[in-house]
Scaffold this motif. Structure first.
Motif, mmCIF file in Angstrom:
data_model
loop_
_atom_site.group_PDB
_atom_site.id
_atom_site.type_symbol
_atom_site.label_atom_id
_atom_site.label_comp_id
_atom_site.label_asym_id
_atom_site.label_seq_id
_atom_site.Cartn_x
_atom_site.Cartn_y
_atom_site.Cartn_z
ATOM 1 N N GLY A 59 -17.204 -17.968 -14.393
ATOM 2 C CA GLY A 59 -17.196 -16.539 -14.702
ATOM 3 C C GLY A 59 -17.059 -15.640 -13.489
ATOM 4 N N SER A 60 -17.146 -16.214 -12.277
ATOM 5 C CA SER A 60 -16.999 -15.390 -11.072
ATOM 6 C C SER A 60 -15.551 -14.936 -10.938
ATOM 7 C CB SER A 60 -17.414 -16.183 -9.834
ATOM 8 O OG SER A 60 -16.502 -17.252 -9.606
ATOM 9 N N SER A 122 -20.739 -12.587 -19.859
ATOM 10 C CA SER A 122 -20.300 -13.013 -18.522
ATOM 11 C C SER A 122 -19.364 -14.232 -18.552
ATOM 12 C CB SER A 122 -21.516 -13.341 -17.648
ATOM 13 O OG SER A 122 -22.242 -14.413 -18.223
#
Length: 160
Positions: A59-60, A122
């Motif tokens: 999710g980054s 997220s």
């Protein structure tokens, strides 16, 4: 006599092998998915498919960028294989493949959106991209199977 030298050059020059229209690790992913339930498992295949993004936090920004690059690479593979298949099959098969591909696109968009909705906020984009990638893996494996004469799909009638 003036044609002997050019013909001799053609005969003596090895034919260049045609470059595949996909990265080699894509074939590894296809082999894995084709052997599911036998010698491979879905987690093994996922590890192959997403190996390039495995070190990024899910999710980054870097993970999403990696997944997007992976999706683009698989999309290119699908497009190249579809062109190869379309030029190899009958006109009726090509029309059927185009129709299937149109339906497939809508199906994947909806399926991957549904998958994303089941995840926390997220992780939604990563889930959507991951879903899209795995669907392209399956489609490209089918197109490759058609080209290799291993597909039983009705559209895959190779032109003689």
């Amino acid at each position: 006599m003036k044609y002997l030298i050019p013909i001799a050059i053609l005969v003596a020059t090895p034919l260049l092998a045609e470059e595949p229209s996909y990265p080699e690790h894509h074939r590894t992913a296809w082999i894995c998915t084709e052997n599911l339930g036998g010698s491979t498992t879905w987690p093994q295949c996922l590890n192959i498919i997403f190996a390039e993004c495995a070190t990024d936090e899910v999710g980054s920004e870097s993970h999403l960028a990696c997944l997007d690059e992976t999706r683009q690479a698989w999309s290119t593979t699908v497009e190249n294989l579809q062109k190869d298949v379309t030029s190899s099959i009958t006109a009726e098969g090509a029309l059927e493949l185009a129709n299937l591909r149109s339906e497939w696109t809508g199906y994947v968009l909806q399926k991957c959106q549904d998958v994303a909705e089941t995840k926390p906020e997220s992780g939604r984009e990563a889930a959507r991209l991951g879903c899209s990638i795995t669907e392209m893996v399956g489609l490209s494996a089918e197109l490759d199977a058609c080209l290799e004469g291993r597909s039983a799909s009705p559209y895959c009638q190779i032109e003689n």
